[in-house]
Motif scaffolding. Structure first.
Motif, PDB file in Angstrom:
ATOM      1  N   LEU A 161       0.823  -1.212   0.000  1.00 27.16           N
ATOM      2  CA  LEU A 161       0.000   0.000   0.000  1.00 27.16           C
ATOM      3  C   LEU A 161       0.856   1.260   0.000  1.00 27.16           C
ATOM      4  N   VAL A 162       1.927   1.266   0.781  1.00 29.42           N
ATOM      5  CA  VAL A 162       2.818   2.427   0.833  1.00 29.42           C
ATOM      6  C   VAL A 162       3.483   2.650  -0.519  1.00 29.42           C
ATOM      7  N   VAL A 196       2.411   1.705  -3.504  1.00 35.78           N
ATOM      8  CA  VAL A 196       1.410   2.172  -4.462  1.00 35.78           C
ATOM      9  C   VAL A 196       1.091   3.648  -4.218  1.00 35.78           C
ATOM     10  N   GLY A 197       0.955   4.024  -2.957  1.00 37.41           N
ATOM     11  CA  GLY A 197       0.689   5.431  -2.627  1.00 37.41           C
ATOM     12  C   GLY A 197       1.816   6.348  -3.046  1.00 37.41           C
ATOM     13  N   LEU A 198       3.050   5.945  -2.803  1.00 36.07           N
ATOM     14  CA  LEU A 198       4.189   6.754  -3.232  1.00 36.07           C
ATOM     15  C   LEU A 198       4.254   6.856  -4.754  1.00 36.07           C
ATOM     16  N   LEU A 222       1.706   6.786  -6.784  1.00 36.76           N
ATOM     17  CA  LEU A 222       0.665   7.718  -7.194  1.00 36.76           C
ATOM     18  C   LEU A 222       1.051   9.155  -6.879  1.00 36.76           C
ATOM     19  N   LEU A 223       1.702   9.366  -5.754  1.00 34.00           N
ATOM     20  CA  LEU A 223       2.110  10.703  -5.361  1.00 34.00           C
ATOM     21  C   LEU A 223       3.149  11.286  -6.311  1.00 34.00           C
ATOM     22  N   SER A 257       3.819  10.252  -9.382  1.00 33.47           N
ATOM     23  CA  SER A 257       3.462  10.218 -10.801  1.00 33.47           C
ATOM     24  C   SER A 257       2.602  11.402 -11.199  1.00 33.47           C
ATOM     25  N   ARG A 258       2.116  12.176 -10.234  1.00 35.00           N
ATOM     26  CA  ARG A 258       1.316  13.378 -10.533  1.00 35.00           C
ATOM     27  C   ARG A 258       2.193  14.429 -11.191  1.00 35.00           C
TER      28      ARG A 258
END
Length: 54
Positions: A42-43, A45-47, A49-50, A52-53
Motif C-alpha cells: 500500500l505504501v 502504491v501510494g508513493l 501515485l504521489l 506520478s502526478r
C-alpha cells in the motif's frame, strides 16, 4: 507512461513467481507473503501515485 512500465514489471514478476511455484522450483506461500507485506504494498502504491502526478 512510467506507470504502465511499473505495472507491467510488477505483473511480470508476480507471474514469474506463480509459474515457478506451480512448476515446483520454489516453495513460496504467496498468500502468506502477501498477508505479511500488504502494508508495504500500500505504501509503495501510494508513493507511486504521489510521484506520478504532474
Amino acid at each position: 507512461m512510467k506507470g504502465n512500465v511499473v505495472a507491467a514489471l510488477v505483473l511480470i514478476v508476480v507471474g514469474t513467481l506463480f509459474l515457478l511455484n506451480n512448476l515446483g522450483f520454489t516453495n513460496l506461500s504467496l498468500g502468506r507473503l502477501i498477508s505479511t507485506w500488504w502494508p508495504a504494498i500500500l505504501v509503495i502504491v501510494g508513493l507511486g501515485l504521489l510521484f506520478s502526478r504532474k
